[in-house]
Design a protein around this motif. Structure first.
Motif, PDB file in Angstrom:
ATOM      1  N   TRP A 103       1.015  -1.078  -0.035  1.00 53.16           N
ATOM      2  CA  TRP A 103       0.086  -0.058  -0.031  1.00 53.16           C
ATOM      3  C   TRP A 103       1.065   1.168   0.047  1.00 53.16           C
ATOM      4  O   TRP A 103       0.512   2.207  -0.484  1.00 53.16           O
ATOM      5  N   LYS A 104       1.986   1.354   0.548  1.00 50.40           N
ATOM      6  CA  LYS A 104       2.810   2.410   0.750  1.00 50.40           C
ATOM      7  C   LYS A 104       3.578   2.522  -0.412  1.00 50.40           C
ATOM      8  O   LYS A 104       3.546   3.752  -1.075  1.00 50.40           O
ATOM      9  N   THR A 105       3.991   1.651  -1.162  1.00 52.98           N
ATOM     10  CA  THR A 105       4.381   1.709  -2.558  1.00 52.98           C
ATOM     11  C   THR A 105       3.275   2.024  -3.443  1.00 52.98           C
ATOM     12  O   THR A 105       3.907   2.973  -4.374  1.00 52.98           O
ATOM     13  N   LEU A 106       2.476   1.596  -3.405  1.00 51.06           N
ATOM     14  CA  LEU A 106       1.096   1.945  -4.490  1.00 51.06           C
ATOM     15  C   LEU A 106       0.997   3.530  -4.318  1.00 51.06           C
ATOM     16  O   LEU A 106       0.899   4.328  -5.313  1.00 51.06           O
ATOM     17  N   LYS A 107       0.918   4.136  -3.273  1.00 51.10           N
ATOM     18  CA  LYS A 107       0.668   5.468  -2.972  1.00 51.10           C
ATOM     19  C   LYS A 107       1.777   6.377  -3.671  1.00 51.10           C
ATOM     20  O   LYS A 107       1.478   7.247  -4.405  1.00 51.10           O
ATOM     21  N   LYS A 108       3.211   5.798  -3.507  1.00 49.72           N
ATOM     22  CA  LYS A 108       4.030   6.277  -4.202  1.00 49.72           C
ATOM     23  C   LYS A 108       4.128   6.245  -5.760  1.00 49.72           C
ATOM     24  O   LYS A 108       4.228   7.466  -6.664  1.00 49.72           O
ATOM     25  N   LEU A 110       1.398   6.102  -7.564  1.00 47.03           N
ATOM     26  CA  LEU A 110       0.066   6.823  -8.077  1.00 47.03           C
ATOM     27  C   LEU A 110       0.361   8.135  -8.206  1.00 47.03           C
ATOM     28  O   LEU A 110       0.018   8.824  -9.197  1.00 47.03           O
ATOM     29  N   ALA A 111       1.409   8.827  -7.468  1.00 43.56           N
ATOM     30  CA  ALA A 111       1.889   9.986  -7.359  1.00 43.56           C
ATOM     31  C   ALA A 111       2.654  10.387  -8.412  1.00 43.56           C
ATOM     32  O   ALA A 111       2.916  11.362  -9.102  1.00 43.56           O
ATOM     33  N   THR A 143      -9.278   3.220  -4.073  1.00 40.54           N
ATOM     34  CA  THR A 143      -7.988   3.748  -4.345  1.00 40.54           C
ATOM     35  C   THR A 143      -7.783   4.070  -5.890  1.00 40.54           C
ATOM     36  O   THR A 143      -7.395   5.348  -6.275  1.00 40.54           O
ATOM     37  N   ASP A 146     -10.215   6.924  -6.969  1.00 47.05           N
ATOM     38  CA  ASP A 146      -9.637   8.446  -6.414  1.00 47.05           C
ATOM     39  C   ASP A 146      -8.596   8.534  -7.123  1.00 47.05           C
ATOM     40  O   ASP A 146      -8.467  10.025  -7.314  1.00 47.05           O
ATOM     41  N   ALA A 147      -7.844   7.979  -7.869  1.00 41.60           N
ATOM     42  CA  ALA A 147      -6.837   8.172  -8.736  1.00 41.60           C
ATOM     43  C   ALA A 147      -7.001   8.519 -10.033  1.00 41.60           C
ATOM     44  O   ALA A 147      -6.384   8.825 -10.823  1.00 41.60           O
TER      45      ALA A 147
END
Length: 259
Positions: A103-108, A110-111, A143, A146-147
């Motif tokens: 989940w942490k890597t996914l957030k990065k 996505l950005a 997620t 939202d992206a």
């Protein structure tokens, strides 16, 4: 991922299972590694950008998938993990730790990558109850929305349930049904390609019974690019354009003992 440090490694010392790819092409095992986690192709002629997620099974498919999508003008980023890659935390300390990393890597990603499609192959570590699995896939769906991305969930190929996986066999079996039950996602049942028996020729598993060699990865990329093309509105490139490229020499195939 047979230990808490998530060091899930490819099996060494095996002789690669050499099977003809579904397209009838013979693949050459040449060239340097073409794909690495976090690397993105820059060709975006179609405007489609695919973030590919999953465990080491998806990782072995990534080199071929990148080649196929790049040839079709689609940007690609490999976000798979050789240990973990799961979004379902469950109640196991190892899978919980891996899920946090995912989940942490996914957030990065996505950005930094801003995918239009998130494609997640159900991992061999999506352990947990059916309710936990469904909750995780629904969270991934939200997620993605939202992206501004479409979410594609695809079932894993059949693989050998060895002593490591045996205690989690029930969870492994329920995960695809929960993925299919998720809302606002496109679910793809890969048994249409692989069948349901890991030992069958159709499954194209490597000698370890889990991963794929170049031929199986190319077969998957051909099949999956077609599905993605229908979803995202692009025309897949013919396998003859990409299937014998440098990706066939990716080091992960050597680690699997592929020819």
């Amino acid at each position: 991922m047979r230990s808490t440090n998530l060091s899930r490694r490819f099996h060494h010392g095996y002789t690669g299972l050499i099977l003809a790819v579904a397209t009838g092409l013979t693949l050459a095992g040449c060239g340097a590694s073409a794909t690495s986690p976090g690397a993105a192709t820059q060709q975006t002629a179609t405007g489609v950008k695919v973030l590919w997620m999953g465990d080491s099974i998806a990782g072995a498919q990534a080199p071929a998938l990148e080649a196929a999508l790049k040839a079709a003008g689609v940007a690609f980023r490999n976000a798979t993990s050789d240990g973990g890659g799961n979004v379902v935390a469950g109640d196991h300390e190892v899978t919980a730790m891996a899920a946090r990393d995912t989940w942490k890597t996914l957030k990065k990603n996505l950005a930094s990558f801003r995918p239009t499609v998130i494609a997640y192959q159900i991992t061999t570590y999506d352990w947990g109850t059916a309710r936990q699995q469904l909750a995780a896939y629904q969270q991934l769906s939200r997620t993605a929305a939202d992206a501004g991305a479409e979410l594609v969930l695809v079932s894993a190929p059949p693989f050998k349930i060895d002593d490591f996986y045996k205690p989690h066999e029930n969870a492994i079996k329920t995960a695809p049904a929960m993925a299919a039950k998720s809302t606002h996602v496109r679910y793809l049942d890969a048994s249409a390609l692989w069948g349901s028996d890991y030992a069958a020729a159709k499954a194209q598993r490597a000698k370890d019974g889990i991963h794929s060699c170049q031929q199986g990865s190319a077969a998957f990329a051909t099949w999956f690019a077609k599905q993605l093309g229908e979803l995202a509105g692009f025309t897949p490139a013919a396998p003859g354009v990409w299937a014998t490229g440098p990706w066939t020499g990716d080091e992960r195939f050597a680690k699997l003992g592929c020819g």
